[in-house]
Design a protein around this motif. Structure first.
Motif, short mmCIF file in Angstrom:
data_model
loop_
_atom_site.label_atom_id
_atom_site.label_comp_id
_atom_site.label_asym_id
_atom_site.label_seq_id
_atom_site.Cartn_x
_atom_site.Cartn_y
_atom_site.Cartn_z
N VAL A 9 0.84 -1.21 0.00
CA VAL A 9 0.00 0.00 0.00
C VAL A 9 0.88 1.25 0.00
N CYS A 10 1.90 1.26 0.85
CA CYS A 10 2.78 2.44 0.93
C CYS A 10 3.46 2.70 -0.42
N LEU A 11 3.93 1.67 -1.07
CA LEU A 11 4.64 1.85 -2.34
C LEU A 11 3.68 2.33 -3.42
N GLU A 12 2.45 1.84 -3.38
CA GLU A 12 1.46 2.32 -4.36
C GLU A 12 1.14 3.80 -4.11
N ILE A 13 1.02 4.19 -2.85
CA ILE A 13 0.77 5.60 -2.53
C ILE A 13 1.91 6.46 -3.09
N LEU A 14 3.13 6.05 -2.83
CA LEU A 14 4.29 6.84 -3.28
C LEU A 14 4.32 6.94 -4.81
N THR A 15 4.02 5.83 -5.46
CA THR A 15 4.05 5.84 -6.92
C THR A 15 2.98 6.79 -7.48
N ARG A 16 1.81 6.78 -6.85
CA ARG A 16 0.76 7.71 -7.31
C ARG A 16 1.12 9.16 -6.99
N LEU A 17 1.73 9.37 -5.83
CA LEU A 17 2.16 10.74 -5.51
C LEU A 17 3.17 11.21 -6.55
N ASN A 18 4.01 10.30 -7.00
CA ASN A 18 4.99 10.69 -8.02
C ASN A 18 4.29 11.17 -9.29
N ARG A 19 3.24 10.49 -9.65
CA ARG A 19 2.51 10.92 -10.86
C ARG A 19 1.83 12.27 -10.66
N LEU A 20 1.58 12.62 -9.41
CA LEU A 20 0.96 13.92 -9.08
C LEU A 20 2.00 15.01 -8.84
N SER A 21 3.26 14.75 -9.16
CA SER A 21 4.33 15.66 -8.74
C SER A 21 4.13 17.10 -9.21
#
Lengths: 550, 550
Positions: free
Chosen positions: A113-125
């Motif tokens: 879950v944490c890694l998915e959150i981070l990956t999505r945050l990256n797309r929202l950079s």
């Protein structure tokens, strides 16, 4: 196992490897390039940010008894965004209610879950970059890097460190103790990770994501639910973060309230209520030492991780690249107008001057040359705005006025064309006559401090770090024996030291997966991003054991 | 490198491996056999101990402003030994003065010294066993095991854990960051371990070595100097330890004062002075919760690791080996007369009785059968003395008198032939009518507590652990679903659970390199022996970085 864990397993393995090799490694590209993030990403991010302005920020299912939010961009306009607000008791209750399911999720599932959150945050950079820019006053490029990929890297670093520590003990073993000629005693043993409970992350205004992600993700990965308490002046970057986290949790079949947002207003902060709430088991705090003291004194049962204030120093003993040194220091003083926790404040220079590749330079010449280098760096208005950004907090401007009176102004501060801005003030003082430079002057204020000798400068800077705290130190020197002595002195004071930096690398910069940020060894903070100590106290191992069935 | 490190490298590697596999492993043999320790070792150890009685205990070069020591053996005689004593300021100053050299010694050199100390302590196991026996009241066999090899194993475990954490970050790396078409930025980075400073170890009377070695060796290995503050009633085992440590240090060319002894007298303890001394950076404390509270409240800048009091429970839900269960519990209650921090106090039994392999047993039958098993275990006077030992602290006897009044005496306590002794008291109470059993009654006191059901017993025991603290819990049950539920409930309360133990393995026992002792997750202590968290906050990593020469 977990689908999200499987999806990101390669990323986790690379991150874990980087933790131990500590060479250069980054998961999230720092260059805001269309080739990396998509050709329309920049425009899309800005449009998404603009669409949020003047509206209610919706977070599905979030506890809400009212609406708060009064952010003003240091670049000018009010954001006009309102956020769901609730009191500390309701937030703690919601967080606790989500706790059992989250604690029971396996480390794999939580890390997925944490890694998915981070990956999505990256797309929202890009969207987050705009949010960071208009709450912190950072220029866009810095807001993108520090608020986006660098913060995400620091979050990933915390997740990877937590993963290493949670999986250090096997889940299950057979323990067989010989009994001489009698049959062995054979026990089956099982361990599980037990989180502390509810974690509180107290964000700061200047780096709302960068300084919050390590604690947020370290606590989440280890099974704690998290209440994110943004600075009232920089809510949006963390509101976007919380929203993304909750979406991922719900999609993964987990309670959204594992991550909550605690919004408050200036003058009516709920931080104290949260800190003293008995359910809070972990606190990550970034901010002033005065409030840090209060948090440590009042959070009796919670484990407290802090980054607080300090006074960072540069010691100039000698250099074989005088122009390169002055340019490098000028950039470090100017970057985000000295509002980085890693920005230098005191520049110790021997009263009798130094030896350089350009011959002997007097104290005044060194100070003036750094001032001139700042002038040169900021001579182009667009570049000046891009380097200095804007001033997050109006109170910072008052410090400039006070600092002018402490000595002789070598280079004066002035506003730039855009935003609430101020270029670096450089004030010359003599350590023999004042201690004014020993107090933190947050923002674009530097002191050129005359000392008896290079050795005296090293001693003064290291002593100051030990007493008042420091996150960074820099030294310019050509004498290897003195460099070795300084390395030892700063290490004893718990400060990371940068030596002879010139060119495109600066004392302010701290790279995830290689540089530990803060050592925890002086008053500038009790925690280090991200060492084992940052994650190991966020959970406990509990065992059951029983005779193994034959 | 270090000669001592090289000598013990194999031992360290085995210990490090055991930390991660967590099967049975022990470095120091627990059997007091002449074949292992030498045919004359037992007699030699006793002779060495006897030679210390009634004399000045000499520790070469130790700070000394006077002499103190008034130990009384719980088996009878006064030891009559006086130790060098000094005040807290002088001890802290001596410790600090030794600090720089010790901090500068490499992790290899420090770990080598620690391993040599442990190896020599192992050779002294018989002498230390006599010292432990005549300060704690433990019977000889237990004093040998717990005071000798088991304590040494726990010390080794701490050293190995510290070694893993200190060497997790490489000493030196090259960091190369690509710059597109421009040349990479190449930095050389170097990390070193920076200790917190002076560590204080506060020992207890019942397990002076076992409970002190983890903190002592964890602090030493990570570069801190250590002041060992024994309980005034159990000085000798730690005085011998300090003496050995200082001898090894001096032979290795290091300052003896890296390890110091802080002796005091009952009624004139210097513990508070030491705890509040500004030089103290780490405190390891074993003792009462009341003084533990004081230590945590008053040791503001020191990192505090505690093992405090709690109430350990057994829940009896059902059993397929009634006699084996009763015998196992009887031994756990009798061993060292309940003076172990892992000894059970409350035995929760359904008011309507339980199902067993011997048919239904009523509450009274279960309680009486455990009492009868204690009687059977202690029927032979020599075996009774060997199991129960003597009572360390006279105050413990007062608790027995009080506890008798709390309910119906199922089995009364009585003195044995030798020493200040008391066999287990078992008192029947009903949870519906009293909360007396919820307070710690240190020593040979157990309560058979009637509850509504097995589930109610599990809930009561887990809740008690969460509120009052517990280090161990035990369950006897045949219902796998209920066992799984109990495992979860006790894990949430931060208690390690032993299930269906019969035969020669007991809930009181905790094996180094496999069982974590205390979880840190409830009021019985904030630290766990020995997880990463126990060592990671004892030091910091400090870095220097500089452009790498081409």
């Amino acid at each position: 196992m977990s689908a999200l864990f499987d999806r990101h397993r390669g990323l986790l393995e690379d991150a874990v490897k980087a933790l131990s090799t500590r060479g250069f490694w980054s998961a999230f590209p720092e260059i805001p390039s269309g080739k990396i993030y998509g050709e329309t990403a920049k425009d899309d991010g800005e449009a998404s940010f603009n669409a949020l302005l003047g509206k209610s920020f919706e977070i599905a299912g979030h506890p809400e008894t009212g609406r708060l939010g009064a952010e003003m961009s240091p670049w000018g306009p009010a954001l006009g965004i309102s956020y769901p607000a609730s009191d500390s008791a309701a937030l703690a209750a919601a967080s606790r209610a989500a706790g059992d399911i989250w604690a029971d999720a396996s480390p794999e599932r939580r890390v997925g879950v944490c890694l998915e959150i981070l990956t999505r945050l990256n797309r929202l950079s890009f969207e987050i970059a705009n949010a960071v820019m208009h709450t912190t006053g950072q220029a866009f490029a810095m807001a993108f890097q520090a608020g986006g990929p660098h913060a995400q890297d620091r979050g990933l670093e915390a997740v990877a460190t937590a993963w290493v520590e949670m999986t250090r003990t096997p889940g299950e073993v057979v323990w067989e103790k010989p009994q001489g000629k009698a049959p062995s005693i054979v026990l089956q043993k099982n361990w599980q990770v037990v989180p502390r409970g509810v974690a509180l992350v107290i964000g700061c205004q200047t780096f709302p994501t960068w300084n919050s992600y390590p604690g947020l993700f370290a606590s989440l990965a280890t099974g704690n639910t998290v209440i994110v308490k943004p600075h009232p002046g920089a809510i949006l970057p963390l509101a976007l973060t919380v929203k993304v986290a909750r979406e991922v949790l719900v999609e993964a079949g987990l309670p959204a309230d594992v991550v909550l947002l605690a919004v408050d207003a200036v003058g009516a902060e709920i931080t104290r209520d949260l800190v003293t709430h008995p359910d809070i088991g972990i606190i990550d705090y970034t901010g002033s030492s005065a409030f840090g003291d209060w948090v440590r004194d009042n959070a009796r049962s919670a484990q407290v991780f802090t980054e607080e204030a300090g006074v960072n120093s540069i010691v100039i003993a000698a250099t074989d690249d005088f122009a390169g040194m002055c340019a490098n220091i000028a950039f470090s003083l100017s970057l985000y107008s000295g509002q980085m926790c890693t920005a230098p404040q005191d520049i110790f220079i021997p009263r009798d001057g130094i030896v350089t590749n350009e011959g002997h330079k007097s104290f005044d010449e060194v100070a003036a040359s750094i001032g001139a280098a700042v002038d040169a760096l900021l001579s182009d208005p667009a570049r000046a705005a891009g380097v200095c950004g804007a001033i997050a907090n109006p109170a910072t401007l008052e410090c400039i006025g006070k600092a002018r009176a402490f000595g002789r102004v070598v280079r004066d501060s002035a506003p730039l064309a855009s935003g609430r801005s101020a270029t670096p003030l450089i004030v010359a003082v003599d350590a023999a006559g004042t201690k004014a430079h020993e107090e933190e002057c947050f923002g674009p204020v530097a002191f050129a401090v005359a000392v008896d000798s290079a050795e005296a400068g090293i001693e003064a800077a290291a002593g100051l770090a030990r007493r008042k705290g420091a996150i960074t130190a820099a030294l310019y020197d050509t004498d290897e024996a003195r460099i070795a002595g300084a390395a030892k002195a700063f290490a004893r004071s718990g400060v990371n030291l940068s030596i002879n930096l010139t060119g495109n690398i600066f004392v302010n910069q701290s790279a995830a997966f290689s540089d530990f940020h803060v050592t925890g060894g002086n008053p500038a903070g009790n925690a280090s991003l991200t060492d084992s100590a940052f994650v190991t106290n966020r959970f406990r191992m509990a065992m059951w054991r029983r005779p193994k069935a034959a």
